[in-house]
Design a protein around this motif. Structure first.
Motif, PDB file in Angstrom:
ATOM      1  N   ASP A 265       0.717   4.023  -2.980  1.00 26.76           N
ATOM      2  CA  ASP A 265       0.470   5.440  -2.677  1.00 26.76           C
ATOM      3  C   ASP A 265       1.606   6.318  -3.201  1.00 26.76           C
ATOM      4  O   ASP A 265       1.369   7.385  -3.786  1.00 26.76           O
ATOM      5  N   THR A 266       2.832   5.866  -2.995  1.00 24.63           N
ATOM      6  CA  THR A 266       3.997   6.638  -3.457  1.00 24.63           C
ATOM      7  C   THR A 266       4.037   6.695  -4.982  1.00 24.63           C
ATOM      8  O   THR A 266       4.339   7.730  -5.575  1.00 24.63           O
TER       9      THR A 266
ATOM     10  N   ALA B 299      -5.769   3.844  -7.277  1.00 24.63           N
ATOM     11  CA  ALA B 299      -5.119   2.831  -6.453  1.00 24.63           C
ATOM     12  C   ALA B 299      -5.691   1.436  -6.688  1.00 24.63           C
ATOM     13  O   ALA B 299      -4.941   0.454  -6.796  1.00 24.63           O
TER      14      ALA B 299
ATOM     15  N   GLN C 154       1.509   9.244  -6.160  1.00 24.19           N
ATOM     16  CA  GLN C 154       1.951  10.608  -5.844  1.00 24.19           C
ATOM     17  C   GLN C 154       3.002  11.082  -6.845  1.00 24.19           C
ATOM     18  O   GLN C 154       2.894  12.174  -7.409  1.00 24.19           O
TER      19      GLN C 154
ATOM     20  N   HIS D 130       0.830  -1.206   0.000  1.00 24.13           N
ATOM     21  CA  HIS D 130       0.000   0.000   0.000  1.00 24.13           C
ATOM     22  C   HIS D 130       0.868   1.262   0.000  1.00 24.13           C
ATOM     23  O   HIS D 130       0.554   2.248  -0.695  1.00 24.13           O
ATOM     24  N   LEU D 131       1.952   1.235   0.757  1.00 21.21           N
ATOM     25  CA  LEU D 131       2.875   2.371   0.759  1.00 21.21           C
ATOM     26  C   LEU D 131       3.468   2.581  -0.631  1.00 21.21           C
ATOM     27  O   LEU D 131       3.596   3.719  -1.104  1.00 21.21           O
TER      28      LEU D 131
END
Length: 319
Positions: free
Chosen positions: A63-64, A80, A67, A59-60
């Motif tokens: 998300d990155t 996502a 972004q 998930h990190l």
């Protein structure tokens, strides 16, 4: 005997070539006793089989990725959920075929593989595999600096300790003693067609290791066309595995090759793009590069020049 090469533009050549049956691309009949088609069912979510901490790392990463994707082109996927379905699940679906073939055909421990992701781009599938298999040593090979910066950032954000990022091209790393024939597995996803991937990846694989290409729904013809290249580079095609991915984008295919003997030293070639041989007649061949230039042997060039000259004479006589 030295081969004298000349360069002519593709458009100019085709314009003056006679349309006869001899000017057809060479197609070899695909024959490989070692090749098998193995369906790998991954209808259950591969992501859900990960531990909670691994899921958090995924998930990190997602998300990155989204972004950074706002300021640089990393993926065409914007949401996502779509990244999870289209990229994460597809990357994880590669694991079963790797495990099956490695345990059957390669020496060494599957749990401690040294793997290289060639043309890693946004880290797919390399970063995902590094999260899913924390005991693997994962090298991400990427030639574009800004993507390497992104990969470094993801490694820091997710806390991965089993990832090494190398900025470079496969054509160069394949000749570097630090990387040539040093990896248990070389993998590539959405990089190039199979013949090109073979030249990029097989020089990096140790004897007895695997080259794995993640492909689309039906790569049969592409694999057939790559058979000679794989064999010439020291490998053999072991298995084509249709993977019924959890992704809504349909079936994917994993092509697995084994490295049987050392790759000849001249490969990978340092040219801008690898060249492929096609047969234009019984006695002459041409090499086609992806920059759309013909590199011909002197005999074939002479016959083409004579033909063009004859066309010019006819044109002049008709005026």
């Amino acid at each position: 005997m030295q081969c004298v090469s000349h360069v002519i533009s593709l458009g100019h050549l085709i314009k003056h070539l006679p349309c006869t049956k001899s000017y057809t691309f060479l197609r070899r009949r695909f024959q490989s006793k070692a090749l098998t088609n193995v369906a790998v069912s991954t209808t259950a979510s591969c992501f859900k089989s990960l531990s909670s901490s691994q899921q958090d790392q995924i998930h990190l990463y997602v998300d990155t990725l989204l972004q950074w994707n706002q300021k640089m082109n990393l993926t065409a996927t914007k949401e996502a959920d779509e990244v999870m379905e289209r990229h994460i699940e597809d990357s994880l679906a590669i694991l079963p075929p790797i495990k099956t073939c490695y345990n059957l055909h390669s020496s060494g421990l599957y749990d401690h593989i040294n793997i290289i992701d060639v043309g890693s781009g946004a880290g797919l599938p390399g970063l995902v595999l590094a999260i899913a298999c924390p005991d693997w040593r994962v090298t991400l090979l990427e030639s574009i600096n800004k993507r390497c910066v992104f990969l470094e950032h993801v490694v820091n954000v997710t806390g991965l300790t089993n990832v090494k990022i190398v900025r470079g091209r496969a054509e160069s790393c394949g000749h570097d003693v630090m990387y040539r024939e040093k990896f248990d597995v070389a993998i590539a996803r959405a990089v190039a067609e199979m013949r090109v991937l073979a030249e990029y990846c097989l020089p990096l694989v140790r004897i007895g290791g695997l080259f794995v290409a993640a492909k689309g729904h039906d790569p049969k013809e592409e694999v057939q066309n790559a058979e000679n290249a794989v064999r010439m580079l020291g490998g053999s095609i072991l298995q084509i595995s249709p993977v019924n991915s959890h992704s809504p984008y349909g079936q994917r295919t994993t092509v697995v090759c084994r490295k049987d003997h050392s790759t000849p030293q001249k490969y990978p070639r340092e040219a801008e793009d690898p060249m492929y041989t096609y047969q234009f007649s019984d006695t002459s061949t041409a090499l086609i590069t992806s920059s759309w230039e013909f590199v011909m042997d002197s005999r074939h060039l002479k016959s083409v020049v004579c033909h063009i000259s004859s066309l010019s004479v006819r044109s002049h006589d008709s005026e």
